[in-house]
Design a protein around this motif. Structure first.
Motif, PDB file in Angstrom:
ATOM      1  N   PRO A  76       0.816  -1.231   0.000  1.00  0.00           N
ATOM      2  CA  PRO A  76       0.000   0.000   0.000  1.00  0.00           C
ATOM      3  C   PRO A  76       0.842   1.270   0.000  1.00  0.00           C
ATOM      4  O   PRO A  76       0.584   2.206   0.759  1.00  0.00           O
ATOM      5  N   VAL A  77       1.856   1.304  -0.847  1.00  0.00           N
ATOM      6  CA  VAL A  77       2.701   2.483  -1.035  1.00  0.00           C
ATOM      7  C   VAL A  77       2.959   2.621  -2.535  1.00  0.00           C
ATOM      8  O   VAL A  77       2.764   1.659  -3.292  1.00  0.00           O
ATOM      9  N   PRO A  78       3.380   3.802  -3.007  1.00  0.00           N
ATOM     10  CA  PRO A  78       3.658   3.944  -4.441  1.00  0.00           C
ATOM     11  C   PRO A  78       4.745   2.984  -4.920  1.00  0.00           C
ATOM     12  O   PRO A  78       5.751   2.769  -4.239  1.00  0.00           O
ATOM     13  N   VAL A  79       4.517   2.408  -6.090  1.00  0.00           N
ATOM     14  CA  VAL A  79       5.497   1.522  -6.723  1.00  0.00           C
ATOM     15  C   VAL A  79       5.869   2.117  -8.080  1.00  0.00           C
ATOM     16  O   VAL A  79       4.996   2.379  -8.914  1.00  0.00           O
ATOM     17  N   ILE A  80       7.163   2.348  -8.267  1.00  0.00           N
ATOM     18  CA  ILE A  80       7.675   2.898  -9.519  1.00  0.00           C
ATOM     19  C   ILE A  80       8.567   1.846 -10.180  1.00  0.00           C
ATOM     20  O   ILE A  80       9.485   1.317  -9.540  1.00  0.00           O
ATOM     21  N   VAL A  81       8.305   1.557 -11.443  1.00  0.00           N
ATOM     22  CA  VAL A  81       9.116   0.607 -12.195  1.00  0.00           C
ATOM     23  C   VAL A  81       9.997   1.376 -13.173  1.00  0.00           C
ATOM     24  O   VAL A  81       9.513   2.237 -13.913  1.00  0.00           O
ATOM     25  N   VAL A  82      11.285   1.060 -13.159  1.00  0.00           N
ATOM     26  CA  VAL A  82      12.230   1.626 -14.125  1.00  0.00           C
ATOM     27  C   VAL A  82      12.706   0.473 -15.000  1.00  0.00           C
ATOM     28  O   VAL A  82      13.398  -0.427 -14.528  1.00  0.00           O
ATOM     29  N   GLY A  83      12.286   0.473 -16.253  1.00  0.00           N
ATOM     30  CA  GLY A  83      12.625  -0.653 -17.116  1.00  0.00           C
ATOM     31  C   GLY A  83      12.899  -0.221 -18.531  1.00  0.00           C
ATOM     32  O   GLY A  83      13.075   0.972 -18.831  1.00  0.00           O
ATOM     33  N   ASN A  84      12.948  -1.204 -19.425  1.00  0.00           N
ATOM     34  CA  ASN A  84      13.147  -0.897 -20.837  1.00  0.00           C
ATOM     35  C   ASN A  84      12.464  -1.962 -21.687  1.00  0.00           C
ATOM     36  O   ASN A  84      12.071  -3.023 -21.191  1.00  0.00           O
ATOM     37  N   ILE A  85      12.316  -1.665 -22.957  1.00  0.00           N
ATOM     38  CA  ILE A  85      11.828  -2.667 -23.900  1.00  0.00           C
ATOM     39  C   ILE A  85      12.898  -2.986 -24.936  1.00  0.00           C
ATOM     40  O   ILE A  85      12.698  -3.855 -25.779  1.00  0.00           O
ATOM     41  N   TYR A  86      14.036  -2.297 -24.854  1.00  0.00           N
ATOM     42  CA  TYR A  86      15.164  -2.548 -25.754  1.00  0.00           C
ATOM     43  C   TYR A  86      16.108  -3.523 -25.069  1.00  0.00           C
ATOM     44  O   TYR A  86      16.531  -3.309 -23.931  1.00  0.00           O
ATOM     45  N   ILE A  87      16.445  -4.612 -25.745  1.00  0.00           N
ATOM     46  CA  ILE A  87      17.366  -5.597 -25.177  1.00  0.00           C
ATOM     47  C   ILE A  87      18.763  -4.988 -25.121  1.00  0.00           C
ATOM     48  O   ILE A  87      19.275  -4.494 -26.114  1.00  0.00           O
ATOM     49  N   GLY A  88      19.387  -5.046 -23.946  1.00  0.00           N
ATOM     50  CA  GLY A  88      20.722  -4.477 -23.800  1.00  0.00           C
ATOM     51  C   GLY A  88      20.715  -3.266 -22.895  1.00  0.00           C
ATOM     52  O   GLY A  88      19.669  -2.821 -22.418  1.00  0.00           O
ATOM     53  N   ARG A 212      11.806  -6.095 -26.643  1.00  0.00           N
ATOM     54  CA  ARG A 212      11.150  -7.137 -25.849  1.00  0.00           C
ATOM     55  C   ARG A 212       9.626  -7.077 -25.996  1.00  0.00           C
ATOM     56  O   ARG A 212       8.949  -8.090 -25.861  1.00  0.00           O
ATOM     57  N   GLU A 213       9.124  -5.884 -26.214  1.00  0.00           N
ATOM     58  CA  GLU A 213       7.699  -5.647 -26.406  1.00  0.00           C
ATOM     59  C   GLU A 213       7.551  -4.610 -27.513  1.00  0.00           C
ATOM     60  O   GLU A 213       8.496  -3.873 -27.815  1.00  0.00           O
ATOM     61  N   PRO A 214       6.378  -4.534 -28.134  1.00  0.00           N
ATOM     62  CA  PRO A 214       6.194  -3.526 -29.194  1.00  0.00           C
ATOM     63  C   PRO A 214       6.304  -2.115 -28.637  1.00  0.00           C
ATOM     64  O   PRO A 214       6.111  -1.882 -27.443  1.00  0.00           O
ATOM     65  N   MET A 215       6.575  -1.159 -29.506  1.00  0.00           N
ATOM     66  CA  MET A 215       6.746   0.227 -29.089  1.00  0.00           C
ATOM     67  C   MET A 215       5.492   0.787 -28.433  1.00  0.00           C
ATOM     68  O   MET A 215       5.563   1.718 -27.624  1.00  0.00           O
ATOM     69  N   SER A 216       4.340   0.219 -28.750  1.00  0.00           N
ATOM     70  CA  SER A 216       3.103   0.692 -28.125  1.00  0.00           C
ATOM     71  C   SER A 216       3.130   0.502 -26.612  1.00  0.00           C
ATOM     72  O   SER A 216       2.415   1.196 -25.885  1.00  0.00           O
ATOM     73  N   ARG A 217       3.964  -0.411 -26.132  1.00  0.00           N
ATOM     74  CA  ARG A 217       4.064  -0.635 -24.687  1.00  0.00           C
ATOM     75  C   ARG A 217       4.607   0.601 -23.975  1.00  0.00           C
ATOM     76  O   ARG A 217       4.307   0.833 -22.792  1.00  0.00           O
ATOM     77  N   ALA A 218       5.413   1.394 -24.659  1.00  0.00           N
ATOM     78  CA  ALA A 218       6.014   2.567 -24.030  1.00  0.00           C
ATOM     79  C   ALA A 218       5.057   3.750 -23.946  1.00  0.00           C
ATOM     80  O   ALA A 218       5.297   4.696 -23.186  1.00  0.00           O
ATOM     81  N   VAL A 219       3.960   3.697 -24.697  1.00  0.00           N
ATOM     82  CA  VAL A 219       3.054   4.850 -24.785  1.00  0.00           C
ATOM     83  C   VAL A 219       2.485   5.272 -23.426  1.00  0.00           C
ATOM     84  O   VAL A 219       2.509   6.463 -23.090  1.00  0.00           O
ATOM     85  N   PRO A 220       1.972   4.343 -22.590  1.00  0.00           N
ATOM     86  CA  PRO A 220       1.410   4.781 -21.301  1.00  0.00           C
ATOM     87  C   PRO A 220       2.460   5.042 -20.225  1.00  0.00           C
ATOM     88  O   PRO A 220       2.108   5.372 -19.097  1.00  0.00           O
ATOM     89  N   THR A 221       3.730   4.911 -20.557  1.00  0.00           N
ATOM     90  CA  THR A 221       4.796   5.105 -19.575  1.00  0.00           C
ATOM     91  C   THR A 221       5.466   6.458 -19.790  1.00  0.00           C
ATOM     92  O   THR A 221       5.213   7.149 -20.779  1.00  0.00           O
ATOM     93  N   LYS A 222       6.329   6.815 -18.860  1.00  0.00           N
ATOM     94  CA  LYS A 222       7.158   8.005 -19.011  1.00  0.00           C
ATOM     95  C   LYS A 222       8.425   7.605 -19.767  1.00  0.00           C
ATOM     96  O   LYS A 222       9.273   6.869 -19.248  1.00  0.00           O
ATOM     97  N   VAL A 223       8.544   8.041 -21.008  1.00  0.00           N
ATOM     98  CA  VAL A 223       9.710   7.709 -21.826  1.00  0.00           C
ATOM     99  C   VAL A 223      10.852   8.664 -21.485  1.00  0.00           C
ATOM    100  O   VAL A 223      10.695   9.888 -21.522  1.00  0.00           O
ATOM    101  N   VAL A 224      12.002   8.087 -21.142  1.00  0.00           N
ATOM    102  CA  VAL A 224      13.176   8.881 -20.789  1.00  0.00           C
ATOM    103  C   VAL A 224      14.348   8.389 -21.632  1.00  0.00           C
ATOM    104  O   VAL A 224      14.583   7.171 -21.733  1.00  0.00           O
ATOM    105  N   ILE A 225      15.063   9.315 -22.228  1.00  0.00           N
ATOM    106  CA  ILE A 225      16.123   8.981 -23.173  1.00  0.00           C
ATOM    107  C   ILE A 225      17.483   9.328 -22.578  1.00  0.00           C
ATOM    108  O   ILE A 225      17.699  10.449 -22.106  1.00  0.00           O
ATOM    109  N   ASN A 226      18.375   8.357 -22.605  1.00  0.00           N
ATOM    110  CA  ASN A 226      19.732   8.531 -22.100  1.00  0.00           C
ATOM    111  C   ASN A 226      20.575   9.215 -23.165  1.00  0.00           C
ATOM    112  O   ASN A 226      21.025   8.592 -24.121  1.00  0.00           O
TER     113      ASN A 226
END
Length: 352
Positions: A76-88, A212-226
């Motif tokens: 019952p606390v905020p959960v933030i996931v930091v992930g990617n869909i690009y392998i590597g 790993r997943e189609p680009m549409s998976r990134a749409v509802p997320t916060k996209v951040v570019i390194n």
């Protein structure tokens, strides 16, 4: 008898050396594949039918979670996931470190759950401490703990570990290092990290491409570019900079501009070693590159180059080399700056 034992011992050493060299060779092939995935060609198009089957599996799995045939849960606390869909490698771990320290500066008590790739799964779940070996926890959890001093739980069951951080260690916000595809752990906010130098590659799903997943998976997320240099993605940016070098043996800190040696051995067992080598070359170093597998478990022999040239490695690699550190070995830690929009968006999310 002694000669037989010596022969067996020598045979084991040769076998271990062969296995290590084979892993390095496999890694070089993996990086060739990642470069191959940057563009579409006849071979990637031949693999599209296999990617369509892969997409079907992804779609069905996500559907099962949406209609609650598969269950997800969270503390019952905020959960933030930091992930990617690009392998590597995309820069997830430095971003997690920044996020933890930023949240601490705002008065939160974050905790991190991680799969612990490269660690000894027989010892998981595991709370990372000062005495934890990187061989047990994996290198990235160790690096996160050393850079943030927040509770880090390692293990396959991210959901159970998240509840452990909440109930036992009183964390009031949970960060999942990776785990974008680990839907059993419900989440309130998602970051999808891309490497600006690679973007989305050829835009195709594995094995035809690097996704790993189609680009549409990134749409509802916060996209951040390194970094920059990314023309096929829209999102906010963060930037990794080399500023200092830290001696692995005695902790001496030297401004990277004032480091006196021009020629260096550069060691990288990370997802995108070429970025590290290029960053060092930008400071005028004559780089002798040494690429190792991601999460590689180094031995002293790996870093014996039979010369007096300094050896510079990433922070991730350093956690596995401390046990045999010498004065020639230096760490090149990264500092991170983020677009102000990222901070504003997290602030807005935490208000509700």
């Amino acid at each position: 008898m002694g000669n037989i034992q010596g022969f067996i011992c020598n045979l084991r050493q040769r076998k271990e050396i062969f296995k290590r060299r084979r892993r390095v060779a496999v890694t070089l092939d993996q990086h060739k594949i990642l470069r191959f995935w940057q563009k579409r060609n006849w071979l990637t198009l031949l693999l599209v039918p296999v990617s369509l089957f892969f997409y079907l599996v992804i779609f069905i799995r996500r559907l099962f979670y949406k209609i609650h045939l598969l269950k997800s849960d969270k503390p019952p606390v905020p959960v933030i996931v930091v992930g990617n869909i690009y392998i590597g490698g995309t820069g997830k771990t430095p971003f997690v470190i920044w996020l933890c320290n930023w949240l601490k500066s705002r008065g939160y008590k974050p905790g991190v759950v991680s799969r612990g790739y490269g660690g000894d799964s027989s010892k998981h779940p595991l709370l990372v401490t000062e005495k934890t070996l990187s061989q047990d926890s994996g290198d990235e959890p160790q690096e996160i703990f050393q850079a943030t001093n927040v509770p880090v739980m390692v293990g396959r069951d991210r959901l159970a570990n998240a509840f452990e951080l909440y109930s036992k260690y009183k964390c009031n916000i949970i960060i999942s290092d990776d785990g974008l595809q680990h839907y059993r752990l419900a989440r309130d906010y998602e970051f999808t990290i891309f490497d600006g130098s690679r973007g989305k590659g050829n835009g195709l799903l594995f094995p035809a491409g690097p996704l790993r997943e189609p680009m549409s998976r990134a749409v509802p997320t916060k996209v951040v570019i390194n970094g920059d240099n990314c023309h096929d993605l829209n999102g906010d940016h963060f930037y990794l900079r080399l500023t200092n070098l830290i001696n692995l043996l005695n902790g001496e800190v030297v401004d990277i501009h004032e480091f006196t040696k021009d020629k260096i051995h550069a060691v990288a067992g990370i997802g995108n070693p070429q970025r590290f080598f290029n960053d060092l070359r930008a400071f005028g170093f004559d780089v002798i590159p040494h690429i190792f597998p991601d999460h590689y478990d180094y031995s002293e022999e790996n870093l014996e180059f039979n010369d007096d040239i300094p050896v510079i490695m990433t922070g991730k690699d350093s956690v596995k080399c401390r046990k045999f550190a010498n004065r020639k070995m230096w760490i090149a830690p990264v500092s991170i700056t983020v677009d102000s929009e990222i901070e504003s968006d997290i602030d807005d999310f935490l208000k509700y």
